[in-house]
Design a protein around this motif. Structure first.
Motif, PDB file in Angstrom:
ATOM      1  N   LEU A 278      -5.696  19.616  -1.061  1.00 28.35           N
ATOM      2  CA  LEU A 278      -4.716  18.549  -0.920  1.00 28.35           C
ATOM      3  C   LEU A 278      -5.232  17.289  -1.597  1.00 28.35           C
ATOM      4  O   LEU A 278      -6.427  17.007  -1.581  1.00 28.35           O
ATOM      5  N   SER A 279      -4.300  16.545  -2.168  1.00 30.18           N
ATOM      6  CA  SER A 279      -4.635  15.279  -2.802  1.00 30.18           C
ATOM      7  C   SER A 279      -3.774  14.166  -2.214  1.00 30.18           C
ATOM      8  O   SER A 279      -2.644  14.410  -1.794  1.00 30.18           O
ATOM      9  N   CYS A 280      -4.320  12.982  -2.201  1.00 31.33           N
ATOM     10  CA  CYS A 280      -3.575  11.818  -1.742  1.00 31.33           C
ATOM     11  C   CYS A 280      -3.832  10.684  -2.726  1.00 31.33           C
ATOM     12  O   CYS A 280      -4.941  10.147  -2.785  1.00 31.33           O
ATOM     13  N   ALA A 281      -2.833  10.377  -3.524  1.00 34.80           N
ATOM     14  CA  ALA A 281      -2.935   9.264  -4.464  1.00 34.80           C
ATOM     15  C   ALA A 281      -2.591   7.976  -3.733  1.00 34.80           C
ATOM     16  O   ALA A 281      -1.589   7.928  -3.013  1.00 34.80           O
TER      17      ALA A 281
ATOM     18  N   HIS B 190      -7.541   0.125   6.907  1.00 39.10           N
ATOM     19  CA  HIS B 190      -8.229  -1.060   6.391  1.00 39.10           C
ATOM     20  C   HIS B 190      -7.438  -2.275   6.848  1.00 39.10           C
ATOM     21  O   HIS B 190      -6.406  -2.596   6.272  1.00 39.10           O
ATOM     22  N   LEU B 191      -7.874  -2.879   7.901  1.00 40.27           N
ATOM     23  CA  LEU B 191      -7.156  -3.969   8.576  1.00 40.27           C
ATOM     24  C   LEU B 191      -5.859  -3.463   9.202  1.00 40.27           C
ATOM     25  O   LEU B 191      -5.543  -3.770  10.344  1.00 40.27           O
ATOM     26  N   MET B 192      -5.137  -2.686   8.454  1.00 36.71           N
ATOM     27  CA  MET B 192      -3.930  -2.021   8.967  1.00 36.71           C
ATOM     28  C   MET B 192      -4.034  -0.524   8.694  1.00 36.71           C
ATOM     29  O   MET B 192      -4.894  -0.079   7.929  1.00 36.71           O
ATOM     30  N   GLU B 193      -3.127   0.220   9.302  1.00 38.21           N
ATOM     31  CA  GLU B 193      -3.143   1.667   9.138  1.00 38.21           C
ATOM     32  C   GLU B 193      -1.969   2.088   8.256  1.00 38.21           C
ATOM     33  O   GLU B 193      -0.832   1.645   8.454  1.00 38.21           O
ATOM     34  N   PHE B 194      -2.253   2.976   7.294  1.00 36.46           N
ATOM     35  CA  PHE B 194      -1.230   3.417   6.360  1.00 36.46           C
ATOM     36  C   PHE B 194      -1.193   4.943   6.326  1.00 36.46           C
ATOM     37  O   PHE B 194      -2.238   5.597   6.429  1.00 36.46           O
TER      38      PHE B 194
ATOM     39  N   THR C 206      -1.467  26.242   9.720  1.00 34.02           N
ATOM     40  CA  THR C 206      -0.118  25.895   9.297  1.00 34.02           C
ATOM     41  C   THR C 206       0.330  24.600   9.959  1.00 34.02           C
ATOM     42  O   THR C 206       0.302  24.483  11.184  1.00 34.02           O
ATOM     43  N   ALA C 207       0.703  23.626   9.130  1.00 37.33           N
ATOM     44  CA  ALA C 207       1.062  22.300   9.649  1.00 37.33           C
ATOM     45  C   ALA C 207       1.502  21.421   8.490  1.00 37.33           C
ATOM     46  O   ALA C 207       1.322  21.771   7.320  1.00 37.33           O
ATOM     47  N   VAL C 208       2.049  20.280   8.846  1.00 36.86           N
ATOM     48  CA  VAL C 208       2.257  19.214   7.867  1.00 36.86           C
ATOM     49  C   VAL C 208       1.011  18.341   7.889  1.00 36.86           C
ATOM     50  O   VAL C 208       0.585  17.886   8.958  1.00 36.86           O
ATOM     51  N   TYR C 209       0.436  18.133   6.728  1.00 36.02           N
ATOM     52  CA  TYR C 209      -0.794  17.365   6.602  1.00 36.02           C
ATOM     53  C   TYR C 209      -0.491  15.978   6.053  1.00 36.02           C
ATOM     54  O   TYR C 209       0.258  15.827   5.080  1.00 36.02           O
ATOM     55  N   TYR C 210      -1.095  14.981   6.690  1.00 33.41           N
ATOM     56  CA  TYR C 210      -0.862  13.591   6.332  1.00 33.41           C
ATOM     57  C   TYR C 210      -2.179  12.912   5.962  1.00 33.41           C
ATOM     58  O   TYR C 210      -3.183  13.067   6.669  1.00 33.41           O
ATOM     59  N   CYS C 211      -2.169  12.166   4.867  1.00 32.16           N
ATOM     60  CA  CYS C 211      -3.333  11.356   4.564  1.00 32.16           C
ATOM     61  C   CYS C 211      -3.178   9.986   5.229  1.00 32.16           C
ATOM     62  O   CYS C 211      -2.058   9.525   5.487  1.00 32.16           O
TER      63      CYS C 211
ATOM     64  N   VAL D 159       0.854  -1.186   0.000  1.00 33.35           N
ATOM     65  CA  VAL D 159       0.000   0.000   0.000  1.00 33.35           C
ATOM     66  C   VAL D 159       0.894   1.241   0.000  1.00 33.35           C
ATOM     67  O   VAL D 159       1.829   1.345   0.791  1.00 33.35           O
ATOM     68  N   GLN D 160       0.561   2.182  -0.883  1.00 37.57           N
ATOM     69  CA  GLN D 160       1.313   3.429  -0.938  1.00 37.57           C
ATOM     70  C   GLN D 160       0.360   4.604  -0.955  1.00 37.57           C
ATOM     71  O   GLN D 160      -0.690   4.550  -1.594  1.00 37.57           O
ATOM     72  N   LEU D 161       0.722   5.644  -0.222  1.00 32.69           N
ATOM     73  CA  LEU D 161      -0.028   6.887  -0.189  1.00 32.69           C
ATOM     74  C   LEU D 161       0.931   8.023  -0.505  1.00 32.69           C
ATOM     75  O   LEU D 161       2.003   8.112   0.111  1.00 32.69           O
ATOM     76  N   GLN D 162       0.546   8.888  -1.424  1.00 30.89           N
ATOM     77  CA  GLN D 162       1.384  10.010  -1.828  1.00 30.89           C
ATOM     78  C   GLN D 162       0.569  11.294  -1.740  1.00 30.89           C
ATOM     79  O   GLN D 162      -0.313  11.527  -2.562  1.00 30.89           O
ATOM     80  N   ALA D 163       0.880  12.117  -0.750  1.00 30.16           N
ATOM     81  CA  ALA D 163       0.160  13.370  -0.559  1.00 30.16           C
ATOM     82  C   ALA D 163       0.815  14.487  -1.351  1.00 30.16           C
ATOM     83  O   ALA D 163       2.044  14.520  -1.513  1.00 30.16           O
ATOM     84  N   SER D 164       0.000  15.421  -1.815  1.00 30.70           N
ATOM     85  CA  SER D 164       0.496  16.577  -2.554  1.00 30.70           C
ATOM     86  C   SER D 164      -0.491  17.722  -2.414  1.00 30.70           C
ATOM     87  O   SER D 164      -1.606  17.535  -1.910  1.00 30.70           O
TER      88      SER D 164
END
Length: 113
Positions: A19-22, A98-102, A89-94, A1-6
């Motif tokens: 913000l987007s999270c692919a 789902h069974l595990m946390e990513f 102002t902050a760093v935002y994380y997606c 599983v990969q998450l890429q925020a932008s």
């Protein structure tokens, strides 16, 4: 599983950012998806979450200003942020649960006064 925020960046107070999270390797419609943030000197806090039934919850500080959404076909999570304030102002994380946390890697949002 990969998450890429932008989508982070520098914006003046009152402005907007999206913000987007692919994601890959996870079915978002079967997951709880969310955005969190960590401001300088503070603990990480939840910004917004959406469950598989499209029920959303928001942190008190962002209610009425931020909107979380999900595009299952594009495997993406979004956070529309309007009327931004310097305290956003902050760093935002997606985040996907789902069974595990990513977690995504984070994208910096800076709001100038």
């Amino acid at each position: 599983v990969q998450l890429q925020a932008s989508g982070g960046g520098l914006v003046q107070a009152g402005g907007s950012l999206r913000l987007s999270c692919a994601t890959s390797g996870v079915i978002l419609s079967q997951s709880i998806v969310g955005w969190y943030r960590r401001a300088p000197g503070k603990d990480r806090e939840v910004v917004a979450r959406m469950n598989p039934n499209d029920i959303t919850t928001y942190g008190d500080d962002v209610k009425g200003r931020f909107t979380i959404s999900r595009d299952d076909a594009k495997s993406a999570i979004y956070l529309q942020m309007n009327n931004l304030k310097p305290q956003d102002t902050a760093v935002y994380y997606c985040n996907v649960l789902h069974l595990m946390e990513f977690w995504g890697q984070g994208t910096l949002v800076t709001v100038s006064s």
